[in-house]
Motif scaffolding. Structure first.
Motif, short mmCIF file in Angstrom:
data_model
loop_
_atom_site.label_atom_id
_atom_site.label_comp_id
_atom_site.label_asym_id
_atom_site.label_seq_id
_atom_site.Cartn_x
_atom_site.Cartn_y
_atom_site.Cartn_z
N GLN A 55 3.11 -25.98 67.47
CA GLN A 55 3.83 -25.62 68.68
C GLN A 55 5.03 -26.52 68.91
N GLU A 56 4.81 -27.80 68.69
CA GLU A 56 5.91 -28.75 68.84
C GLU A 56 7.03 -28.45 67.85
N LEU A 57 6.63 -28.13 66.61
CA LEU A 57 7.63 -27.81 65.59
C LEU A 57 8.39 -26.53 65.94
N ASP A 58 7.68 -25.54 66.45
CA ASP A 58 8.32 -24.27 66.81
C ASP A 58 9.33 -24.48 67.94
N GLU A 59 8.94 -25.29 68.92
CA GLU A 59 9.86 -25.58 70.01
C GLU A 59 11.10 -26.31 69.50
N VAL A 64 16.83 -26.18 67.88
CA VAL A 64 17.89 -26.35 66.86
C VAL A 64 18.64 -25.03 66.65
N ALA A 65 17.87 -23.90 66.60
CA ALA A 65 18.51 -22.61 66.39
C ALA A 65 19.48 -22.27 67.52
N THR A 66 19.06 -22.61 68.74
CA THR A 66 19.96 -22.37 69.88
C THR A 66 21.23 -23.18 69.73
N LYS A 67 21.08 -24.40 69.32
CA LYS A 67 22.25 -25.24 69.12
C LYS A 67 23.16 -24.70 68.02
N VAL A 68 22.49 -24.20 66.93
CA VAL A 68 23.28 -23.66 65.81
C VAL A 68 24.06 -22.42 66.24
N GLY A 72 27.85 -21.84 66.21
CA GLY A 72 28.48 -20.73 65.48
C GLY A 72 29.44 -19.96 66.36
N ASP A 73 29.00 -19.75 67.63
CA ASP A 73 29.89 -19.05 68.56
C ASP A 73 31.16 -19.85 68.79
#
Length: 633
Positions: A55-59, A64-68, A72-73
């Motif tokens: 769960q910690e890793l998924d969060e 990180v994906a949100t930051k990426v 990207g935007d």
């Protein structure tokens, strides 16, 4: 006994050993179960720890994906203007070359980069449209010139690739030309080249079907909107090839040979609609049926508007010619048949009094009816019905079919059958005529056969065209009216013919029957047989009965023979009442009556009469009477 006791002891010892072993195994099983339970608990604790880590890793990954994505935007927001700026700078560089009047870039001078050059010039052409004309007229003209030059080169390249059969190259060039104004011209060139050498057979419709089948597959591989190109190809074929072919075949016979013109129109329209039905298998857009119907209408509308008038005019001329040729072959000048109130008055008088009004004519046994003429008239009308069904507008079909039916009634029923009946009625001699030729029964026979053919065509060819329209009532009424008119004349003619038959019999009896036949002077030399008058009358009756059977069918035979029998009964009865009888003459009269009985076997009601006459004759002989006292009942 001791052995038995020993064995029991051994079994007890064995049971104790097995019991101790079972207890030992149970203890071991309980011990292992406890150990397994501890291991399961340890694994559950490890799994819970692992799940928490997951769960910690998924969060962390989501963060990180949100930051990426945000990065990207941001990068895209920075890169897109940069790319636009680069593209704008590149276009400005090329625009400067046009402004200077010298194209130095390799993209405009290298034939292999024509695709890239086309993309650039297409964009410059759009930009140039927005520039003011007074300041940039020269550069706009240069860009437009280069635009048209590249467009022409692309079309030439497409044409060359089409001739070489290079589908891939055609697809590439067509994709480039899609953004040019000359794309439509590219399609036109493709359609034109497709038709080169395609019409090699005599059958243009077969050539077109093969051509469309071949092109349909190729169009899907070359163009991004194949349905549009295919529809344009078919439109070109209809408006050029088919329309020219139709015009050539129809115009050469339109005024010189109406029969051939109608046949050609029917054939061409049928084959065109059949071709259109085949073309519906191709992808021509959402409303392909309406599209094809409109193309057909554009070709044939000018011919179909006047079709029914030409059909009726041709049928009138052809039917009149067929009848005239028939009457000419008989060397017969057709007599005018009277109409109006005077003719109706004569007809009523003739029906009620059975008097021949007007001079009697001698036709020498000619019925003036011909099955060959009838077959020709019905054949022409059948062809007219077939053409009417194919060439008429659905809304006008019942009306047009009814007009053709009226022509059939006019020429077949009125001008041929009814005229023959009128001539036949006029040719029937009076009842007092001697050796009269009673050929009206032949007229009846032929008229009956002809009307069966007429009725068959009515049911087979006319009914399907009008069965669901108000014209059906009119057709049935007209048919019934025609039948009733002919039946009246047939009934009148048959009635007068029967009177003539009775007149012929009466003449035979008057001329052949002598007063001494039934009262001979020398009764000893009388041979018992029927008289000469009886023999001739019976022979005449048998001949006429056979003619009636040949001339009619069904219940009409029984009806006419019954009527003839009643009249024959009346004639013989009245004839026999005129004589006096001796004993031997009475026997001779009995022989005559017996012969009349045999001749009357085909008359259902005359048999009863013969029995009465025979019984009455026996009464005469027994009572010595010399004449008939009462009429048989």
């Amino acid at each position: 006994f001791k052995k038995f006791v020993n064995h029991i002891e051994e079994l007890k010892q064995l049971d104790e050993r097995i019991q101790r072993k079972v207890e030992k195994l149970e203890q071991q099983c309980h011990r292992e179960a406890k150990e397994f339970a501890h291991k399961v608990q340890d694994l559950q604790r490890s799994n819970q720890v692992a799940f928490q880590h997951f769960q910690e890793l998924d969060e962390h990954i989501s963060y990180v994906a949100t930051k990426v994505c945000h990065l990207g935007d941001q990068l895209e927001g920075v890169n897109t203007p940069r790319q636009r700026a680069v593209e704008a700078q590149r276009l400005m560089t090329y625009f400067n070359e046009f402004l200077d009047g010298e194209l130095r870039s390799d993209v405009f001078n290298n034939p292999d980069k024509i695709k890239e050059a086309a993309d650039i010039i297409q964009k410059l052409h759009l930009i140039a449209q927005e520039l003011p004309f007074d300041r940039f007229s020269d550069v706009k003209a240069k860009i437009a010139s280069k635009y048209h030059d590249l467009e022409r080169q692309l079309i030439q390249e497409f044409t060359a690739a089409q001739r070489r059969g290079e589908i891939g190259r055609m697809r590439e060039v067509a994709a480039v030309l899609l953004h040019f104004k000359g794309y439509a011209h590219c399609v036109d060139v493709y359609i034109k080249q497709c038709q080169e050498g395609a019409y090699m057979r005599n059958d243009v419709f077969e050539d077109i079907a093969i051509l469309c089948q071949r092109v349909n597959k190729q169009v899907g591989e070359v163009f991004c909107s194949p349905e549009t190109v295919m529809a344009k190809l078919i439109q070109s074929i209809f408006e050029n090839r088919i329309q020219t072919h139709v015009k050539e075949r129809l115009e050469e016979t339109r005024h010189s040979d109406v029969e051939q013109y109608l046949k050609n129109l029917y054939d061409l329209y049928s084959r065109t609609t059949a071709l259109a039905a085949k073309l519906t298998d191709f992808n021509l857009g959402s409303d392909k049926h309406t599209f094809l119907s409109k193309l057909i209408k554009n070709i044939f509308s000018c011919y179909l508007e006047s079709y029914i008038d030409m059909e009726r005019q041709y049928l009138q001329n052809r039917s009149g010619l067929i009848l005239q040729r028939f009457y000419d072959s008989k060397n017969h000048q057709k007599r005018p048949v009277g109409t109006g109130s005077m003719q109706e008055l004569k007809e009523r008088i003739r029906q009620r009094t059975n008097l021949p009004l007007g001079p009697s004519i001698d036709t020498h046994g000619e019925t003036f009816l011909s099955q060959e003429v009838v077959v020709n008239l019905l054949q022409e009308t059948r062809h007219a019905f077939e053409r009417c069904n194919k060439l008429s507008d659905p809304a006008d079909l019942p009306k047009n079919a009814f007009s053709i039916f009226l022509l059939l009634v006019e020429y077949l029923c009125v001008d041929h059958i009814d005229y023959a009946l009128e001539i036949g009625l006029s040719a029937i001699p009076s009842p007092d005529a001697k050796n009269a030729n009673l050929y009206f029964l032949d007229v009846v026979q032929q008229a009956n056969t002809i009307f069966h053919l007429f009725d068959k065509q009515f049911n087979d060819h006319l009914m399907p065209l009008i069965s669901s329209s108000p014209k059906l009532t009119e057709c049935l009424h007209k048919k019934k009216e025609v039948i009733e008119q002919m039946e009246v004349k047939l009934d009148t003619g048959i009635d007068r013919t029967l009177n003539c038959m009775i007149g012929q019999m009466k003449h035979i009896l008057v001329t052949e029957q002598k007063k001494t036949d039934f009262k001979p002077e020398d009764e000893n030399n009388v041979m018992i047989q029927y008289t000469t008058a009886c023999s001739k009358v019976c022979a005449y009756v048998s001949k006429q009965v056979e003619r009636v059977r040949r001339s009619m069918d069904g219940k009409n035979v029984d009806t006419v023979l019954t009527e003839l029998g009643v009249r024959f009964h009346r004639l013989i009865h009245e004839h026999l009442q005129q004589f006096n009888y001796s004993s031997m003459g009475g026997m001779l009269a009995i022989c005559d009556v017996a012969e009349y009985r045999r001749s009357a076997k085909d008359f259902r009601k005359i048999l009863r009469f013969c029995i009465c006459v025979f019984d009455n004759m026996e009464l005469i002989l027994k009572e010595g009477k010399n004449s008939f006292i009462q009429r048989p009942k």
